[in-house]
Structures are given as structure tokens and as C-alpha cells.
Design a protein around this motif. Sequence first.
Motif, short mmCIF file in Angstrom:
data_model
loop_
_atom_site.label_atom_id
_atom_site.label_comp_id
_atom_site.label_asym_id
_atom_site.label_seq_id
_atom_site.Cartn_x
_atom_site.Cartn_y
_atom_site.Cartn_z
N LEU A 1 0.83 -1.20 0.00
CA LEU A 1 0.00 0.00 0.00
C LEU A 1 0.87 1.25 0.00
CD1 LEU A 1 -3.22 0.56 2.10
CD2 LEU A 1 -1.56 2.39 1.79
N LEU A 2 1.90 1.27 0.84
CA LEU A 2 2.80 2.43 0.87
C LEU A 2 3.47 2.63 -0.48
CD1 LEU A 2 4.72 2.40 4.28
CD2 LEU A 2 3.02 4.05 3.48
N ALA A 3 3.93 1.54 -1.09
CA ALA A 3 4.60 1.64 -2.39
C ALA A 3 3.66 2.19 -3.46
CB ALA A 3 5.15 0.28 -2.80
N ALA A 4 2.37 1.78 -3.40
CA ALA A 4 1.41 2.27 -4.38
C ALA A 4 1.19 3.77 -4.24
CB ALA A 4 0.08 1.53 -4.21
N ARG A 5 1.31 4.29 -3.02
CA ARG A 5 1.09 5.72 -2.78
C ARG A 5 2.36 6.55 -2.96
NH1 ARG A 5 -3.84 6.96 -0.18
NH2 ARG A 5 -5.26 5.22 -0.56
N LEU A 6 3.50 6.01 -2.57
CA LEU A 6 4.73 6.80 -2.56
C LEU A 6 5.73 6.42 -3.65
CD1 LEU A 6 5.47 6.93 1.30
CD2 LEU A 6 4.51 8.73 -0.14
N GLY A 7 5.52 5.26 -4.25
CA GLY A 7 6.47 4.78 -5.24
C GLY A 7 7.51 3.87 -4.61
N ALA A 8 7.83 2.79 -5.30
CA ALA A 8 8.77 1.80 -4.77
C ALA A 8 10.15 2.39 -4.57
CB ALA A 8 8.83 0.59 -5.71
N ARG A 9 10.52 3.39 -5.39
CA ARG A 9 11.87 3.97 -5.28
C ARG A 9 12.07 4.65 -3.94
NH1 ARG A 9 13.90 7.63 -10.18
NH2 ARG A 9 13.63 5.58 -11.17
N ARG A 10 11.06 5.39 -3.48
CA ARG A 10 11.24 6.10 -2.20
C ARG A 10 11.32 5.12 -1.04
NH1 ARG A 10 7.75 11.26 0.15
NH2 ARG A 10 9.15 11.68 1.92
N LEU A 11 10.55 4.04 -1.10
CA LEU A 11 10.64 3.05 -0.04
C LEU A 11 11.98 2.35 -0.05
CD1 LEU A 11 7.58 3.62 0.14
CD2 LEU A 11 7.24 1.16 0.49
N ALA A 12 12.49 2.07 -1.26
CA ALA A 12 13.79 1.39 -1.36
C ALA A 12 14.92 2.27 -0.85
CB ALA A 12 14.04 0.99 -2.81
N ASP B 1 14.76 4.21 1.70
CA ASP B 1 14.72 4.27 3.16
C ASP B 1 13.89 3.10 3.70
OD1 ASP B 1 14.80 4.98 5.81
OD2 ASP B 1 13.75 6.90 5.57
N PRO B 2 14.38 1.88 3.55
CA PRO B 2 13.60 0.72 3.98
C PRO B 2 13.31 0.71 5.47
CG PRO B 2 15.84 0.09 3.40
CD PRO B 2 15.67 1.49 2.94
N ALA B 3 14.26 1.22 6.28
CA ALA B 3 14.02 1.25 7.72
C ALA B 3 12.89 2.21 8.06
CB ALA B 3 15.29 1.65 8.45
N GLY B 4 12.86 3.36 7.36
CA GLY B 4 11.78 4.31 7.59
C GLY B 4 10.43 3.75 7.17
N ALA B 5 10.41 3.05 6.03
CA ALA B 5 9.17 2.43 5.57
C ALA B 5 8.69 1.39 6.58
CB ALA B 5 9.36 1.80 4.20
N ALA B 6 9.63 0.60 7.09
CA ALA B 6 9.27 -0.41 8.09
C ALA B 6 8.74 0.23 9.36
CB ALA B 6 10.47 -1.29 8.40
N ALA B 7 9.31 1.39 9.72
CA ALA B 7 8.84 2.09 10.92
C ALA B 7 7.41 2.60 10.74
CB ALA B 7 9.78 3.25 11.25
N ILE B 8 7.09 3.09 9.54
CA ILE B 8 5.72 3.54 9.27
C ILE B 8 4.76 2.36 9.35
CG2 ILE B 8 4.16 4.44 7.50
CD1 ILE B 8 6.39 6.26 6.56
N VAL B 9 5.15 1.25 8.72
CA VAL B 9 4.30 0.06 8.74
C VAL B 9 4.05 -0.39 10.18
CG1 VAL B 9 4.24 -2.40 8.18
CG2 VAL B 9 4.91 -0.74 6.44
N SER B 10 5.09 -0.37 11.00
CA SER B 10 4.94 -0.78 12.39
C SER B 10 4.02 0.16 13.16
CB SER B 10 6.31 -0.84 13.06
OG SER B 10 6.19 -1.15 14.44
#
Length: 346
Positions: free
Chosen positions: A273-284, A286-295
Motif C-alpha cells: 500500500l505504501l509503495a502504491a502511494r509513494l512509489g517503490a523507489r522512495r521506499l527502497a 529508506d527501507p528502515a523508515g518504511a518499516a517504521a511507518i508500517v509498524s
Amino acid sequence: MDREGLVRDAATVSSAEDLASLLRRLRRRQARMRKTRVATYRDLATRTGWSRGIIGAYFTGKVLPSVDKLDELARQLDATPTELGALATARDRVDELRPAPRQLPGDVPAFTGRAAALAVLDAQPGRGPAVISSVGGAAGMGKTALAVHWAHRAATRFPDGQLYADLRGSGRRPVPPGEVLRGFLTALGAPASQLSAGLDVQAGLYRSLLAERRVMVLLDDACDAGQVRPLLPGTPGGLALVTSRSRLNSLVALENARLIVLDRLDEAQSQHLLAARLGARRLAADPAGAAAIVSACAGLPNYLAYAAANAAAHPELGLRTVAGQLAASRPTAVERRHHAVPVQAF
């Protein structure tokens, strides 16, 4: 009534009431020609196998008969082939002039997930409502997002219109069903003189207007079955889609409702869901930040959507910063039962 007169008058028909007037004239003419009493609704119900209620609705103009029903009814009243053709043309004209409400809210951008629930809705036969609820009555599960997205996806199945109402059932002042009915009746073209009747009369008129029409009714955030029941279509062909924090078990038991219960997204679904909204490149990046949002969002789609909106609006912020803001403002479990989204960070 001469036969040429009916054909001539059929050419000026512009409403279901006009068409009903011609049917009443046919009925009176039949009685004169046969030298019998005028056929009653009971008589016509016996001949056709239809209910007296729907026949009455045809003769009063509350319901526009389908092509086949109009043809059968006119034949029962001794209409000639030329009159049958004129009536069918008039009926088609009325159908084209009828309002077809398109009240759905805008579709959810970049909707993702909930494939199993979408498949269940796709298979919904239209013989009862569908109720979308959530495990434990939790807010933030994306019930409305799912309902609105599927409603747009399935809109072509309901060419006669889509009705929508926010029932505000999770708030302090749920919308009374009579208030919703008045809005729906107006959208369906009911005369203003019929909008001040009591709830039962309004509900009957509403069901009559929906009879033989393929209309979707989306009832968002219902508080209980009593609020919903007067708003349900009375005949197959249409569909009511209801969202509620309650499972509305009495609708399941008495109205043949299909219950769809949403649970939290798992980690992979949340990342998607995050990737669909923000784009896979931004998640890649900062994977730790993406994981923190998911948590921090704990599998709640609405929280993830608003976190993604915050991150998109502030590209200068790292995802870990967004996650930190979310964690600092995230409501408690008790608060989440009363608020659909975080109230500060977004």
C-alpha cells in the motif's frame, strides 16, 4: 377512447404518470367494449400472476413497467398491435428521461489490496445486501475505501444509477433514515408533494421507484440494522452495500445479507500500500523508515494512507521522521474506536 387517439396521445407521453393515464384509459375502454365492469387490480393480478401492489404502482405511475410487463399488461387490456408499439415507444422515452443519480464519492486513488473481499463482492448476486464490517469493530480498516472502490468498479452493472449516503453511525448523531429517504426520493425524481409523508409511506414509495431498476445503494457508516432497513431495495436487480463497525447480524439473519469482515493488513500488504502511494523507489531509499511507518500503523489501511499522504506532501522529510511523527500522535486503542484517522499528524 378511439384507437387513433391513444396512439396520438402516446406520442406526447413524458412521464410514468402520463403512461399510467393511458393504461387507465385502456382499462376503461375494455370495460365499455366488453360491457363488463372495469378490471380491478385483483383481476389483473390473477391474470398475470403479479402482485396487486406492483399493478397498482403501474396504474398510478409510481413505477415504470419494464418493456415485457408493459406489453403483457396492455395485451390484457385488449390493446391493438399499433397501440402496443406506440406504448412501447412512449415507455422507452420515459425511461430515457428518468433521472439516473450518480452520487458515489470519488474513487480511492491507488487502491490496493483486499483482493479476497473484492472477489466476494464481485460474486454478490444482488438478492440481498452486502455488509462490510471489521474485526472487533475497529476503525481505520478501510471499510469505506473498499466499498467506494468496488462501487466504482461495478457501476456499469447498475445503469439506472448509484445512490450514496453517509449515515454517520459512528458519531453522536446518526442520520435518521427518513432524512436519507427524502434525499434519495428527490434524486429518483419523486414529486415534492410526496416527500413529507411518514417513514413507512416514504419507504414504500422508495421501493416502488427502485422496482425493476438496477440501482446500487451505498450506505456508509451505519449504526444499526434499524437505520439501514428502510433504505434497502425491495426487489432483486439492485444492490445495497453497507459499511458499519457493527456486523448487523439481524440483516444477515433476516435480509440474507452477505457479511464481509475486514482484518488488519499484514506487513507485506502494508508495504505494498505504501509503495502504491509513494512509489517503490522512495521506499527502497529508506527501507528502515518504511518499516517504521508500517509498524506504527499496525496494519490499519486508513493510517497507512494518511501516513503516505503526509510523506508525499513533505518530500523533504525522511520516512523515519514521518514514522516518528505518527508514533507521537497515534491514538490509543480506545481512541481508535471513535476516530477513523490520526487527528494530529495528518
